[in-house]
Each structure stands twice: as structure tokens, then as C-alpha cells.
Design an enzyme around this catalytic site. Structure first.
Site, PDB file in Angstrom:
ATOM      1  CB  CYS A 192      -8.000   7.186   7.247  1.00  0.00           C
ATOM      2  SG  CYS A 192      -8.296   7.186   5.310  1.00  0.00           S
ATOM      3  CB  CYS A 203      -8.631  10.551   1.768  1.00  0.00           C
ATOM      4  SG  CYS A 203      -9.083   9.031   2.371  1.00  0.00           S
ATOM      5  CG  ASP A 206      -9.848   6.209 -12.776  1.00  0.00           C
ATOM      6  OD1 ASP A 206      -9.127   7.417 -12.520  1.00  0.00           O
ATOM      7  OD2 ASP A 206      -9.418   5.507 -13.570  1.00  0.00           O
ATOM      8  CD  GLU A 217     -13.030  15.539 -12.007  1.00  0.00           C
ATOM      9  OE1 GLU A 217     -12.396  16.195 -11.442  1.00  0.00           O
ATOM     10  OE2 GLU A 217     -12.822  14.566 -13.046  1.00  0.00           O
ATOM     11  CB  CYS A 274     -10.006  10.817   6.509  1.00  0.00           C
ATOM     12  SG  CYS A 274      -8.662  10.740   5.492  1.00  0.00           S
ATOM     13  CB  CYS A 318      -5.592   7.830   2.737  1.00  0.00           C
ATOM     14  SG  CYS A 318      -5.920   9.184   3.950  1.00  0.00           S
ATOM     15  CG  ASP A 362     -12.932  10.173 -12.532  1.00  0.00           C
ATOM     16  OD1 ASP A 362     -12.414  11.387 -12.280  1.00  0.00           O
ATOM     17  OD2 ASP A 362     -11.923   9.397 -12.875  1.00  0.00           O
TER      18      ASP A 362
END
Length: 482
Positions: free
Chosen positions: A403, A381, A410, A328, A384, A400, A225
Site C-alpha cells: 500500500c 503493516c 516502532d 508484548e 493494510c 509497505c 511498544d
């Protein structure tokens, strides 16, 4: 030029070394690069004159068959035409290698070909304009040699080029010389170029026999990332993670660059502006202006070298460690429109990192996976799989609600990228757009949601263009809000 066909198990690779030419050799280098510029401008002027003549004749209503015959801008045709007129255009042509003139003609042939392909829609990317003439002061000095004596000497401190002779290198050439001695590399061409900092460089394009390499962790998957605060955050499918801080070489050198720019602006340069008429005249710049220009160029070159060194070390370490790397597909051109972050984004060199990973992963027996541009790596997330509706840039810690996971934003995105490689055909994998859909695999565009929920929202008002429109828009927002 003839297109190169690589042999099985062989590939192209460039080796670049700094030169330490003597004053006489530097004059010869300048002469060769100047000869390439003269040939380039001559070829471009010849083609442009015929095109302008045909355009003028067509505007008079002359039939297409009666127009001035068009000329070819292919390299063989330009070379034949140059050989016929070189005694008149450049009586001193014998002082330089024929490769210098061939360099300029090849550059103009490629430039015109790219312009024609872009105009016809055969070339991807932004539209390419018509080539411009090369200035004596502003153009980059370069010359390419494809024939003659091109050799890396056995002492690993000298190279030999046609008509230039034996040139000393600033650094050892052992990496290339070992391959040549072992028969695993063959030099195809050599290009000399002067960087804006004044350093002369030579690049050898070689055909290299590839060794079968395996990454240190061939089964490991790493998601990379990219960012501004942290140049790269590397996450794996497990619980590990690695943060690479952004060295910010440009920010560290801004004070030096500003001082050098102010010094240059206060010296007597080649352009003089007349405030009364708005006209400008040209003169010979002062020696102080030339020295200040050289100092500013050296400062910029140092930043570029430091950035390139950091990027190569990062990409090499990642490619040699992990068998699969996921990045990405960032819209860097769109990100640069943010005037507050444009300088930092450009300094991070997101596109260059992806380009280097693309070929270095192949060198080390790995593969590069490019996530779809619309894959919600930061909003998902990593534990989950719940996707947030909104996540502002200012939120640096991902929490999150499903969860209860609390993790760096990042690092969460990097782990999601790593998990994506296990499902290459999933919704986040890059690939062709499905029929009837868009790049996000959706059947329609996502409707904009409001940050505070629908209860606090107001209708969208187009941006105002003048003072009156701004007042009307403000009244409309106040009325709808109440």
C-alpha cells in the site's frame, strides 16, 4: 505466616518512606537486622546439618527407617526450636524485638520451601538452588514487624515501630496517614531495610479500600511498544502516537561509576590476593576503602532511584489515560544474551514496565492485554495488514510494498498492538498453545529464510569449534557458493 485473606473491595498495597534515624536509632536498626541474620544462619545450619547427616548415613547403606529423624523447616517448628536454644546461641536476644528473630526464621523457612518446591517441579521458573548463609558484609539488612506498636503518627513526619520507638521520616507520610484517619487503610506489617546506598527505608504493607476509578479515556486502546532508543512508543487505533524517549540514566552515570570503581579498587580492601600462591587472606578494610565503597553504592542507588521514578511516571500516565493497554510478551532473558545490547536492555526494564502496568490498569478500571510472543507487530503493516517476510533491526522505517505506507517502525508496531485488542481471540492474542501446535499457532517450526532470497543462499554450516573445523567449513561454503 498466616495467609492474608482480603475483604471484598479491599486489596493490598505498600507505602514506602525514607527514614532519618538518629545515631542511636541507627545502632538499634543495625542490631535488629543483625539479629535477623543470626537467626537465619542458625536455622539454615540446623536444617543443613540434619540433611547432611542423613545423606552420609544413606551412603553407608543404612535403611531409611534407621536414618537420623528429619526435622521440619516450617516457621512454627523453627520458632519452637529457637526458643529452646536462644539463651545459648544468642545470650543478648533480649536487646531486640522478638520480631527480629522471627524475620530470620521466616526467611529461611521460605527459602527452603522454595528450594523444595523447585526441586519437586511445583514451582515455575528457573531452578532454585539450596539457600546460602548470609554474610555480615554482603547481605541486605532488613527486619519485618508484624506485631506490637506499628503506627504512622498524626504529624506526618514520624512513625513508631516496636522497640525502635519514634523514628523521623525524611518525607511526609500524608498519603498513608490520610487513609488511616479516614478508615480506608489498615497497617498489617512494617519492614525496615537499608539500601546499598546507606539510606534506611520503611515499607508498610496495608489493606486498602479500593475506590472505583475510571480511566480518562475508557474506550481508548493503546499499544505500548518498548524499545531502547525510545523507552515506549504509544500508538492508538487512530492516527495518533506518542514517543517516550529513554532517559538512559545508567549511561549518564557511567563516568561517575567508573571513577568510583577505580577509587575503590586502589584502596586497601578486606581481601588480599597472593599472586605467587593464588591464595587470599582477609583483613580489616581501611577507612578509605569503606568511604569509597559507600560512594560507589550511593552512585548506583541514585541510578536505581531515577530509573524507578521514570518508570512509575510512565506507567501511571498510561494506566490513567487509556482503558485498554496492549503490551508484548517479550523474551527478555533471551534478549539479554546479546552482549552488545544487554546493558541497554536491562536499563530499559521491560519486565518492570509490564509488571507495573498489570496492577495499575486494574487500579484505574482498565485492562491489560498481552500479545503473543510471536505476534509480528513490527513486520505487519498497520494500514493494510500485509506481513513482511524479513525486517532487520537496522531498518527503523517501515515501508509497505503493498500500500506504500511509510511509517516509523516502532509506531507501526504500537498501532498493530492496539488493533490486536479488538480481536482478543485472533492469531496474535496470548493464550494456551493449541493441541498439536506451538506458541505461534503453527503446525511446525518456520523454516529459516535467506535474507537475499534463495538464489544467493548457501546451506547452513554448524559453527566451528576449532581452527581445523573453521578451515573445512570455509572451504565448504566457498565450494557451494560457486
Amino acid at each position: 505466616m498466616r495467609k492474608f485473606q482480603a475483604r471484598a473491595g479491599w486489596g493490598l498495597q505498600a507505602y514506602r518512606f525514607a527514614l532519618d534515624p538518629s545515631p542511636a536509632q541507627e545502632r538499634d536498626l543495625l542490631s535488629h537486622c543483625g539479629a535477623a541474620r543470626v537467626a537465619y544462619n542458625w536455622g539454615l545450619a540446623r536444617v543443613k546439618a540434619v540433611m547432611d547427616q542423613r545423606s552420609a548415613e544413606a551412603s553407608y547403606g543404612i535403611a531409611v527407617a534407621d536414618l537420623t529423624p528429619a526435622i521440619s523447616w516450617r516457621l512454627p517448628a523453627l520458632r519452637r526450636a529457637w526458643n529452646q536454644v536462644k539463651d545459648q546461641v544468642a545470650p543478648w536476644w533480649g536487646d531486640n524485638s522478638k520480631e527480629a528473630y522471627n524475620t530470620g526464621l521466616d526467611c529461611v523457612a521460605r527459602a527452603l520451601g522454595n528450594w523444595a518446591d523447585s526441586k519437586a517441579g511445583k514451582r515455575k521458573g528457573p531452578k532454585i538452588g539450596f539457600p546460602r548463609f548470609k554474610s555480615r558484609r554482603a547481605s541486605t539488612l532488613s527486619c519485618r514487624f508484624t506485631t506490637g506498636v506499628i503506627r504512622v503518627e498524626d504529624d506526618r513526619r514520624h512513625v513508631t515501630l516496636p522497640r525502635l520507638g519514634r523514628l523521623r521520616t525524611h518525607e511526609s507520610t500524608r498519603k498513608l496517614q490520610r487513609r488511616i484517619s479516614a478508615g480506608t487503610a489498615r497497617v498489617l506489617s512494617a519492614t525496615v531495610i537499608r539500601e546499598r546506598g546507606g539510606r534506611w527505608m520503611v515499607s508498610f504493607q496495608c489493606e486498602v479500600q479500593r475506590q472505583v476509578r475510571v480511566a480518562a479515556r475508557p474506550d481508548a486502546i493503546a499499544g505500548v511498544d518498548l524499545g531502547i532508543k525510545h523507552l515506549a512508543v504509544i500508538g492508538t487505533t487512530g492516527a495518533g502516537g506518542r514517543v517516550i524517549d529513554n532517559p538512559r540514566h545508567l549511561d549518564a552515570a557511567l563516568r561517575t561509576l567508573r571513577h568510583a570503581s577505580r577509587t575503590l579498587s586502589r584502596r586497601a580492601g578486606p581481601v588480599v590476593y597472593d599472586p605467587a600462591t593464588g591464595n587470599k587472606t582477609f583483613r580489616e578494610p581501611s577507612q578509605g576503602w569503606l568511604e569509597a565503597k559507600h560512594a560507589l553504592a550511593k552512585a548506583h542507588a541514585r541510578v536505581a532511584h531515577l530509573r524507578a521514578d521514570a518508570l512509575h511516571k510512565l506507567t501511571t500516565a498510561v494506566a490513567r489515560t487509556y482503558g485498554t493497554v496492549v503490551v508484548e510478551d517479550l523474551n527478555v532473558a533471551g534478549m539479554l544474551r546479546n552482549r552488545k545490547l544487554a546493558r541497554h536492555i536491562a536499563g530499559a526494564s521491560f519486565g518492570e514496565i509490564r509488571r507495573q502496568l498489570a496492577y495499575k490498569t486494574g487500579w484505574n478500571g482498565g485492562r491489560l492485554v498481552v500479545a503473543d510472543r510471536w505476534f509480528p507487530s513490527s513486520k505487519t503493516c498497520s494500514d493494510c495488514g500485509t506481513v513482511k517476510a524479513k525486517l532487520s533491526l537496522g531498518t527503523r522505517v517501515f515501508t509497505c510494498e503493498a500500500c506504500g505506507l511509510v511509517i516509523d517502525r516502532d509506531l507501526n508496531a504500537a498501532r498493530n498492538l492496539a488493533a490486536l485488542a479488538a480481536h482478543p481471540d485472533g492469531p496474535g492474542a496470548a493464550g494456551p498453545t493449541p493441541p498439536g501446535g506451538n506458541a505461534r499457532r503453527a503446525d511446525q517450526k518456520t523454516r529459516p529464510a535467506l535474507a537475499g532470497g534463495d538464489e544467493t543462499g548457501t546451506a547452513h554450516v554448524p559453527p566451528p569449534r576449532d581452527g581445523k573445523t573453521r578451515t573445512v567449513a570455509r572451504k565448504r561454503r566457498l565450494t557451494e557458493a560457486h
